[in-house]
Enzyme design. Structure first.
Site, PDB file in Angstrom:
ATOM      1  CG  HIS A 127     -11.690  23.469  19.032  1.00  0.00           C
ATOM      2  ND1 HIS A 127     -10.936  23.013  20.089  1.00  0.00           N
ATOM      3  CD2 HIS A 127     -12.715  22.578  18.879  1.00  0.00           C
ATOM      4  CE1 HIS A 127     -11.463  21.887  20.557  1.00  0.00           C
ATOM      5  NE2 HIS A 127     -12.548  21.614  19.847  1.00  0.00           N
ATOM      6  CB  CYS A 134     -16.179  17.902  16.845  1.00  0.00           C
ATOM      7  SG  CYS A 134     -14.712  17.937  17.900  1.00  0.00           S
ATOM      8  CB  CYS A 173      -0.915  -0.006   1.220  1.00  0.00           C
ATOM      9  SG  CYS A 173      -1.917   1.489   1.405  1.00  0.00           S
TER      10      CYS A 173
END
Length: 265
Positions: free
Chosen positions: A178, A226, A65
């Site tokens: 925030h 959130c 990957c």
């Protein structure tokens, strides 16, 4: 008497700040006490096993990957995400990219690759375990997120708009909690992401083991939670909208030393 009264009033005025500082200090001490035995190490080990295990219809491991640093290279990958990938023609975060590798390398369907992103009682999440391992491989490295490609710049700008977008039942935005110094929820300080040092300290400690939940939680889970607390509709897991918001947060943390999976309350 007047002098005595003034002294008492001054002391009372300072009490909330003292209490907040004291609580913050005690939480920091608690985290330090547990840091040497962070249970996230168990998720990292399981994630490494899953990364190297042959699985899916193609019976292939994820060791080829490309998380952005070349096939199979994990050192420095997480701290450079989200980023533009030529093979998909889009900007992807770590969890989107993991799903892409599980589909293209292991042959899983999209539904299978995105199933059970967040653990619940009796239902451990392979995604959270693998993300713990991938993130841990960049521990100690500085955040280094590019916005050089036009689509990276676009994702950053969309993420910034999402951060400041107000809506929902409470007319909240990410910035409501925030975007200002000194905000708190109960005993928990809320970092002001507009302050670079705070943005670095916040972003570089996810994924993290949540003591209150007994699970490692990824950045996608943190953002989902959130949105839930803002009373917004939760975004689709591994969606471009979440990647854009992650791009804004990750770029804001540029230069910060990555120290995850960390430990949270």
């Amino acid at each position: 008497m007047k002098r005595q009264a003034c002294l008492i009033l001054s002391a009372l005025a300072a009490l909330p700040a003292w209490a907040q500082t004291s609580a913050t200090d005690e939480i920091a001490k608690y985290r330090q006490m547990l840091a040497d035995g962070n249970p996230a190490e168990l998720w990292e080990m399981r994630g490494e096993e899953l990364w190297k295990k042959k699985a899916g219809p193609k019976q292939a491991s994820l060791e080829t990957c490309d998380m952005g640093q070349g096939p199979g290279v994990l050192k420095g990958a997480y701290v450079s995400l989200p980023r533009f990938f030529k093979d998909t023609g889009k900007v992807m975060d770590a969890e989107q990219r993991l799903a892409y590798c599980r589909m293209t390398i292991q042959g899983l369907t999209q539904a299978e690759a995105l199933a059970n992103p967040f653990a619940a009682p009796g239902k451990p999440s392979d995604i959270e375990a693998i993300m713990s391992y991938v993130a841990a491989e960049s521990r100690g490295m500085p955040m280094n997120v590019s916005t050089a490609h036009p689509l990276e710049k676009q994702a950053y700008e969309v993420g910034k708009k999402l951060f400041f977008y107000r809506g929902g039942a409470h007319d909240f935005a990410c910035a409501t909690c925030h975007g200002t110094d000194g905000q708190r929820i109960r005993l928990q300080e809320l970092p002001n992401i507009l302050n670079k040092a705070n943005a670095q300290a916040a972003y570089t400690t996810w994924p993290a083991y949540r003591v209150s939940q007994g699970e490692v939680r990824t950045m996608q889970h943190r953002l989902m939670d959130c949105f839930r607390q803002q009373r917004f509709p939760e975004p689709v897991y591994a969606s471009d909208a979440v990647t854009a918001l992650t791009m804004y947060l990750a770029k804001s943390a540029d230069g910060g030393k990555f120290d995850a999976p960390a430990l949270k309350r």
